[in-house]
Structures are given as structure tokens and as C-alpha cells.
Design a protein around this motif. Structure first.
Motif, mmCIF file in Angstrom:
data_model
loop_
_atom_site.group_PDB
_atom_site.id
_atom_site.type_symbol
_atom_site.label_atom_id
_atom_site.label_comp_id
_atom_site.label_asym_id
_atom_site.label_seq_id
_atom_site.Cartn_x
_atom_site.Cartn_y
_atom_site.Cartn_z
ATOM 1 N N GLN A 1 -21.231 85.319 52.964
ATOM 2 C CA GLN A 1 -21.277 85.837 54.341
ATOM 3 C C GLN A 1 -20.086 85.323 55.148
ATOM 4 O OE1 GLN A 1 -25.035 85.295 56.347
ATOM 5 N NE2 GLN A 1 -24.344 86.340 58.211
ATOM 6 N N ALA A 2 -19.753 84.035 54.999
ATOM 7 C CA ALA A 2 -18.638 83.459 55.771
ATOM 8 C C ALA A 2 -17.311 84.089 55.349
ATOM 9 C CB ALA A 2 -18.608 81.950 55.565
ATOM 10 N N SER A 3 -17.133 84.333 54.048
ATOM 11 C CA SER A 3 -15.845 84.896 53.593
ATOM 12 C C SER A 3 -15.697 86.326 54.101
ATOM 13 C CB SER A 3 -15.751 84.851 52.064
ATOM 14 O OG SER A 3 -16.693 85.748 51.518
ATOM 15 N N ILE A 4 -16.771 87.099 54.118
ATOM 16 C CA ILE A 4 -16.678 88.479 54.641
ATOM 17 C C ILE A 4 -16.500 88.440 56.156
ATOM 18 C CG2 ILE A 4 -17.914 90.664 54.919
ATOM 19 C CD1 ILE A 4 -19.152 90.225 52.182
ATOM 20 N N ALA A 5 -17.186 87.510 56.829
ATOM 21 C CA ALA A 5 -17.083 87.404 58.293
ATOM 22 C C ALA A 5 -15.647 87.090 58.705
ATOM 23 C CB ALA A 5 -18.031 86.320 58.792
ATOM 24 N N ARG A 6 -14.957 86.300 57.853
ATOM 25 C CA ARG A 6 -13.581 85.896 58.197
ATOM 26 C C ARG A 6 -12.576 86.998 57.906
ATOM 27 N NH1 ARG A 6 -14.798 80.955 55.953
ATOM 28 N NH2 ARG A 6 -13.910 81.601 53.975
ATOM 29 N N SER A 7 -12.946 87.956 56.984
ATOM 30 C CA SER A 7 -11.929 88.937 56.566
ATOM 31 C C SER A 7 -11.591 89.856 57.735
ATOM 32 C CB SER A 7 -12.428 89.733 55.359
ATOM 33 O OG SER A 7 -13.431 90.626 55.786
ATOM 34 N N ARG A 8 -10.324 90.163 57.884
ATOM 35 C CA ARG A 8 -9.826 90.950 59.029
ATOM 36 C C ARG A 8 -9.795 92.431 58.701
ATOM 37 N NH1 ARG A 8 -11.702 88.796 62.247
ATOM 38 N NH2 ARG A 8 -11.403 86.586 62.610
ATOM 39 N N THR A 9 -10.129 92.783 57.407
ATOM 40 C CA THR A 9 -10.061 94.205 57.039
ATOM 41 C C THR A 9 -11.116 95.001 57.820
ATOM 42 O OG1 THR A 9 -10.549 95.794 55.329
ATOM 43 C CG2 THR A 9 -11.588 93.683 55.065
ATOM 44 N N GLN A 10 -10.757 96.157 58.285
ATOM 45 C CA GLN A 10 -11.716 97.046 58.949
ATOM 46 C C GLN A 10 -12.149 98.141 58.001
ATOM 47 O OE1 GLN A 10 -13.235 96.471 61.691
ATOM 48 N NE2 GLN A 10 -12.081 94.573 61.924
ATOM 49 N N SER A 11 -11.650 98.055 56.681
ATOM 50 C CA SER A 11 -11.968 99.140 55.735
ATOM 51 C C SER A 11 -13.486 99.191 55.527
ATOM 52 C CB SER A 11 -11.293 98.873 54.376
ATOM 53 O OG SER A 11 -12.266 99.055 53.357
ATOM 54 N N ASP A 12 -13.982 100.414 55.371
ATOM 55 C CA ASP A 12 -15.420 100.596 55.237
ATOM 56 C C ASP A 12 -15.865 100.507 53.781
ATOM 57 O OD1 ASP A 12 -17.561 102.896 57.054
ATOM 58 O OD2 ASP A 12 -17.342 100.726 56.978
ATOM 59 N N ARG A 13 -14.850 100.499 52.846
ATOM 60 C CA ARG A 13 -15.193 100.576 51.419
ATOM 61 C C ARG A 13 -15.732 99.218 50.954
ATOM 62 N NH1 ARG A 13 -13.130 100.555 46.831
ATOM 63 N NH2 ARG A 13 -11.286 99.347 47.435
ATOM 64 N N ALA A 14 -16.915 99.214 50.364
ATOM 65 C CA ALA A 14 -17.476 97.959 49.843
ATOM 66 C C ALA A 14 -16.786 97.667 48.518
ATOM 67 C CB ALA A 14 -18.976 98.101 49.641
ATOM 68 N N THR A 15 -16.147 96.504 48.390
ATOM 69 C CA THR A 15 -15.462 96.179 47.142
ATOM 70 C C THR A 15 -16.495 95.871 46.065
ATOM 71 O OG1 THR A 15 -15.457 93.813 47.552
ATOM 72 C CG2 THR A 15 -13.617 95.074 48.502
ATOM 73 N N VAL A 16 -16.056 95.937 44.824
ATOM 74 C CA VAL A 16 -16.951 95.636 43.695
ATOM 75 C C VAL A 16 -17.454 94.195 43.811
ATOM 76 C CG1 VAL A 16 -17.098 95.387 41.183
ATOM 77 C CG2 VAL A 16 -15.823 97.305 42.185
ATOM 78 N N VAL A 17 -16.575 93.286 44.241
ATOM 79 C CA VAL A 17 -16.961 91.870 44.398
ATOM 80 C C VAL A 17 -18.085 91.743 45.425
ATOM 81 C CG1 VAL A 17 -16.176 89.587 45.146
ATOM 82 C CG2 VAL A 17 -14.675 91.034 43.763
ATOM 83 N N HIS A 18 -17.945 92.456 46.545
ATOM 84 C CA HIS A 18 -18.997 92.411 47.577
ATOM 85 C C HIS A 18 -20.314 92.974 47.041
ATOM 86 C CE1 HIS A 18 -15.918 92.349 51.126
ATOM 87 N NE2 HIS A 18 -15.937 91.225 50.422
ATOM 88 N N ARG A 19 -20.222 94.107 46.313
ATOM 89 C CA ARG A 19 -21.453 94.740 45.786
ATOM 90 C C ARG A 19 -22.166 93.785 44.829
ATOM 91 N NH1 ARG A 19 -21.461 100.527 46.331
ATOM 92 N NH2 ARG A 19 -19.465 101.302 47.067
ATOM 93 N N VAL A 20 -21.412 93.250 43.852
ATOM 94 C CA VAL A 20 -22.018 92.372 42.839
ATOM 95 C C VAL A 20 -22.567 91.105 43.514
ATOM 96 C CG1 VAL A 20 -21.543 90.961 40.798
ATOM 97 C CG2 VAL A 20 -20.567 93.271 40.983
ATOM 98 N N SER A 21 -21.795 90.559 44.464
ATOM 99 C CA SER A 21 -22.241 89.333 45.158
ATOM 100 C C SER A 21 -23.518 89.589 45.943
ATOM 101 C CB SER A 21 -21.138 88.855 46.113
ATOM 102 O OG SER A 21 -19.935 88.671 45.425
ATOM 103 N N ALA A 22 -23.596 90.730 46.577
ATOM 104 C CA ALA A 22 -24.795 91.054 47.359
ATOM 105 C C ALA A 22 -26.017 91.176 46.448
ATOM 106 C CB ALA A 22 -24.575 92.349 48.130
ATOM 107 N N VAL A 23 -25.824 91.772 45.255
ATOM 108 C CA VAL A 23 -26.935 91.892 44.300
ATOM 109 C C VAL A 23 -27.380 90.493 43.847
ATOM 110 C CG1 VAL A 23 -27.593 92.687 41.987
ATOM 111 C CG2 VAL A 23 -26.293 94.202 43.506
ATOM 112 N N ILE A 24 -26.413 89.615 43.538
ATOM 113 C CA ILE A 24 -26.745 88.244 43.113
ATOM 114 C C ILE A 24 -27.490 87.510 44.242
ATOM 115 C CG2 ILE A 24 -25.778 85.991 42.464
ATOM 116 C CD1 ILE A 24 -23.464 87.551 41.124
ATOM 117 N N SER A 25 -27.031 87.696 45.485
ATOM 118 C CA SER A 25 -27.690 87.052 46.634
ATOM 119 C C SER A 25 -29.148 87.501 46.729
ATOM 120 C CB SER A 25 -26.937 87.417 47.920
ATOM 121 O OG SER A 25 -27.735 87.185 49.053
#
Ligand code: HEM
Length: 159
Positions: free
Chosen positions: A118-142
Motif C-alpha cells: 500500500q505504501a509503495s503504491i501510495a508513493r507512486s506518482r503515476t496517474q496511469s489507470d492500468r493495474a500492473t501485473v505486480v500490483h495484481r499478483v500482490s493484491a491477490v497475495i494480500s
């Protein structure tokens, strides 16, 4: 290093004795534990759905991660505090309880994993709406980690 002396000490603390001797304290604290679980669990689910790109698309993932941080951090602290009160009502019962031991390992793993994500995504400055594979897999693990914490919590009473 054995935590046995620490659990023995917890049993003789004023708070431990008060929780053990009270008629209603355990039940009231467990109700609060479950109500906080509903709020905390819901906020983690919404957040991880956003990280997977499966909802809340009108808000960017970094913005949602920032906005939800007080709720998820406050929820995790409240789950720990109410859980600790339940624990000290009978520390020796839980010390030898395998689901409880598994739950503690899972809880701290989930806390570290979730809040690093959550902290790493909160810090990211990208405004892109595309969920990266890393975010998807991490969210599933969470989600799997927190579900395992809940299931092991439910299993405690059966062992
Ligand atoms: C987000 C984290 C947590 C979740 C999802 C969770 C979930 C649960 C659930 C579902 C129960 C079962 C309630 C029932 O049987 O009616 C429970 C009970 C319990 N939890 Fe947690 N819990 C969490 C954190 C903690 C922590 C950090 C501790 C200890 C420091 C803890 C200690 C306990 C204890 C001692 C019980 C009572 C078990 C019994 O005697 O039946 N919990 N929890």
C-alpha cells in the motif's frame, strides 16, 4: 528463544487477571474484534480490488492507497489491540494452540506485505489507470494472507 516466560507473565498481569475474571469482558472484546474485522476486512478488500483494476476505476490506485491508509493502519492496530486483550484472558491456552501460532505468523506477514504494497503504491506518482501485473499478483497475495489470518482465528476455538 521461547516465548513461554512472556506468556506466563501475561497471565499474572493486572489486565490479564481482569480479562480472565470478568464475566463479560471477553465476549465484549471479541464482538469489537469482529466488528473491526468487518471494517478492516472491507477496506482491504476494496483496496486490493482497486490494485487488481477490478473496481473503483474513477479513483487512481495511488490516490486510493493514500486515502485509505488511515483506515487500514487504524484497523490493523485495532485488530492487534483487541486480539491482544483476548489473548491475555488465557495466554497459556493460546500458547499451545497451533491455529493461534499460525495466525500470529500470518498476521505479521500480512501486515508487512500489505503495508509495503500500500505504501509503495501510495508513493507512486503515476496517474496511469492500468493495474500492473505486480500490483495484481500482490493484491491477490494480500487477500490470501488476510483470509488465512481470519480462518486461523476462527479455527482457534476448535483446537
Ligand atoms: C486482521 C487480523 C485479524 C483477524 C482477521 C482476526 C480474526 C479473528 C476471528 C475470525 C476470530 C474468531 C472469532 C470467533 O471464533 O467467533 C478471532 C478470534 C481471536 N483472535 Fe483474532 N484476528 C486478527 C488479529 C488478531 C491478533 C493480532 C491477535 C493477537 C494478538 C488475535 C487474537 C485472537 C484471539 C485470542 C481470538 C479468540 C479465539 C478463541 O478463543 O476462540 N487476533 N480472530
Amino acid at each position: 528463544m521461547s516465548l513461554l516466560p512472556f506468556f506466563h507473565w501475561l497471565a499474572v498481569t493486572h489486565l490479564g487477571i481482569a480479562m480472565r475474571d470478568s464475566t463479560w469482558a471477553f465476549a465484549i472484546v471479541e464482538i469489537i474484534h469482529l466488528v473491526v474485522l468487518a471494517i478492516f476486512g472491507g477496506s482491504v478488500l476494496f483496496l486490493d480490488l482497486r490494485f487488481m483494476g477490478l473496481g473503483f476505476r474513477s479513483v487512481s490506485a495511488p490516490e486510493m492507497a493514500r486515502e485509505m491508509l488511515p483506515i487500514t493502519a487504524g484497523g490493523a492496530i485495532a485488530m492487534f489491540l483487541t486480539g491482544f486483550l483476548l489473548l491475555i484472558s488465557g495466554p497459556m491456552r493460546y500458547y499451545y494452540n497451533t491455529p493461534f501460532r499460525a495466525k500470529m505468523v500470518l498476521f505479521f506477514s500480512a501486515v508487512i506485505f500489505h503495508f509495503v504494497l500500500q505504501a509503495s503504491i501510495a508513493r507512486s506518482r503515476t496517474q496511469s489507470d492500468r493495474a500492473t501485473v505486480v500490483h495484481r499478483v500482490s493484491a491477490v497475495i494480500s487477500l490470501l494472507l488476510w483470509s488465512a489470518v481470519g480462518l486461523s482465528g476462527r479455527a482457534i476455538g476448535y483446537f
